[in-house]
Design a protein around this motif. Structure first.
Motif, PDB file in Angstrom:
ATOM      1  N   ASP A  92       0.868  -1.315   0.088  1.00  0.00           N
ATOM      2  CA  ASP A  92      -0.084   0.009  -0.028  1.00  0.00           C
ATOM      3  C   ASP A  92       0.751   1.327   0.167  1.00  0.00           C
ATOM      4  O   ASP A  92       1.827   1.339   0.839  1.00  0.00           O
ATOM      5  N   TYR A  93       0.674   1.916  -0.902  1.00  0.00           N
ATOM      6  CA  TYR A  93       1.481   3.268  -1.080  1.00  0.00           C
ATOM      7  C   TYR A  93       0.570   4.388  -0.571  1.00  0.00           C
ATOM      8  O   TYR A  93      -0.338   4.833  -1.278  1.00  0.00           O
ATOM      9  N   TYR A  94       1.488   5.330  -0.153  1.00  0.00           N
ATOM     10  CA  TYR A  94       0.826   6.563   0.343  1.00  0.00           C
ATOM     11  C   TYR A  94       1.608   7.725   0.567  1.00  0.00           C
ATOM     12  O   TYR A  94       3.254   7.587   0.716  1.00  0.00           O
ATOM     13  N   CYS A  95       1.464   9.117   0.324  1.00  0.00           N
ATOM     14  CA  CYS A  95       2.221  10.137   0.462  1.00  0.00           C
ATOM     15  C   CYS A  95       2.116  10.737   1.784  1.00  0.00           C
ATOM     16  O   CYS A  95       1.212  10.503   2.592  1.00  0.00           O
ATOM     17  N   GLU A  96       3.265  11.371   2.170  1.00  0.00           N
ATOM     18  CA  GLU A  96       3.500  11.999   3.402  1.00  0.00           C
ATOM     19  C   GLU A  96       3.960  13.636   3.094  1.00  0.00           C
ATOM     20  O   GLU A  96       4.704  13.662   2.060  1.00  0.00           O
ATOM     21  N   ALA A  97       3.715  14.465   4.037  1.00  0.00           N
ATOM     22  CA  ALA A  97       4.161  15.880   4.056  1.00  0.00           C
ATOM     23  C   ALA A  97       5.203  15.945   5.114  1.00  0.00           C
ATOM     24  O   ALA A  97       4.996  15.285   6.137  1.00  0.00           O
ATOM     25  N   LYS A  98       6.259  16.901   5.030  1.00  0.00           N
ATOM     26  CA  LYS A  98       7.415  16.943   5.906  1.00  0.00           C
ATOM     27  C   LYS A  98       7.314  18.347   6.228  1.00  0.00           C
ATOM     28  O   LYS A  98       7.432  19.132   5.343  1.00  0.00           O
ATOM     29  N   GLY A 108      -2.705   9.584   4.788  1.00  0.00           N
ATOM     30  CA  GLY A 108      -3.893   9.791   4.162  1.00  0.00           C
ATOM     31  C   GLY A 108      -4.158   8.415   3.491  1.00  0.00           C
ATOM     32  O   GLY A 108      -3.551   7.376   3.556  1.00  0.00           O
ATOM     33  N   GLN A 109      -5.083   8.502   2.443  1.00  0.00           N
ATOM     34  CA  GLN A 109      -5.738   7.314   1.748  1.00  0.00           C
ATOM     35  C   GLN A 109      -4.318   6.937   0.943  1.00  0.00           C
ATOM     36  O   GLN A 109      -3.866   7.480   0.144  1.00  0.00           O
ATOM     37  N   GLY A 110      -4.289   5.500   1.138  1.00  0.00           N
ATOM     38  CA  GLY A 110      -3.289   5.082   0.302  1.00  0.00           C
ATOM     39  C   GLY A 110      -3.685   4.307  -1.033  1.00  0.00           C
ATOM     40  O   GLY A 110      -4.881   4.329  -1.357  1.00  0.00           O
ATOM     41  N   THR A 111      -2.699   3.935  -1.819  1.00  0.00           N
ATOM     42  CA  THR A 111      -3.336   2.988  -3.171  1.00  0.00           C
ATOM     43  C   THR A 111      -2.511   1.750  -3.265  1.00  0.00           C
ATOM     44  O   THR A 111      -1.079   1.745  -3.074  1.00  0.00           O
ATOM     45  N   LEU A 112      -3.241   0.918  -3.354  1.00  0.00           N
ATOM     46  CA  LEU A 112      -2.642  -0.363  -3.425  1.00  0.00           C
ATOM     47  C   LEU A 112      -2.179  -0.900  -4.880  1.00  0.00           C
ATOM     48  O   LEU A 112      -2.533  -0.729  -5.907  1.00  0.00           O
ATOM     49  N   VAL A 113      -0.938  -1.289  -4.503  1.00  0.00           N
ATOM     50  CA  VAL A 113      -0.029  -1.633  -5.763  1.00  0.00           C
ATOM     51  C   VAL A 113       0.165  -3.347  -5.600  1.00  0.00           C
ATOM     52  O   VAL A 113       0.690  -3.658  -4.582  1.00  0.00           O
ATOM     53  N   THR A 114       0.061  -4.102  -6.450  1.00  0.00           N
ATOM     54  CA  THR A 114       0.246  -5.429  -6.490  1.00  0.00           C
ATOM     55  C   THR A 114       0.986  -5.815  -7.867  1.00  0.00           C
ATOM     56  O   THR A 114       0.462  -5.632  -9.043  1.00  0.00           O
TER      57      THR A 114
END
Length: 117
Positions: A92-98, A108-114
């Protein structure tokens, strides 16, 4: 604050995907941004980061040379181009802020990569 990832899916090994993350609720352009991933039963793993102006990028050794992070501050979005995908990229891939040196961990909401072999 919302970080909404999209673009995941099922792909064969060697294939490509482009992930997008739309960010709202923060001043996007002042934050470094990053991508993380988490596979079932495993710890969260850093994938890539990009500075607020886009002039500095960092990658995990496991994706270096295959993945490219980019951003468009006018669209409040960060992207991850993934090439030469491997089954071990499945997560599951998701982005983050720094902010400064701290990841804000909005998760936040992730997106699944298979990736199938």
């Amino acid at each position: 604050v919302q970080l909404q990832a999209s673009g995941g899916g099922l792909v064969q090994a060697g294939g490509s995907l482009r992930l997008s993350c739309l960010v709202s609720g923060i001043t996007f352009s002042i934050h470094d941004m990053g991508w993380f991933r988490q596979a079932p039963g495993r710890e969260r793993e850093f994938v890539a980061s990009i500075s607020r102006t886009g002039n500095r990028r960092n990658y995990a050794d496991s994706v270096k040379g295959r993945f490219t992070i980019s951003r468009d501050n006018a669209k409040n979005s960060v992207y991850l181009q993934m090439n030469s995908l491997k089954p071990e990229d499945t997560a599951d891939y998701y982005c983050e802020a720094k902010y400064g040196s701290v990841w804000l961990d909005y998760r936040g909401q992730g997106t699944l990569v298979t990736v199938s072999s």
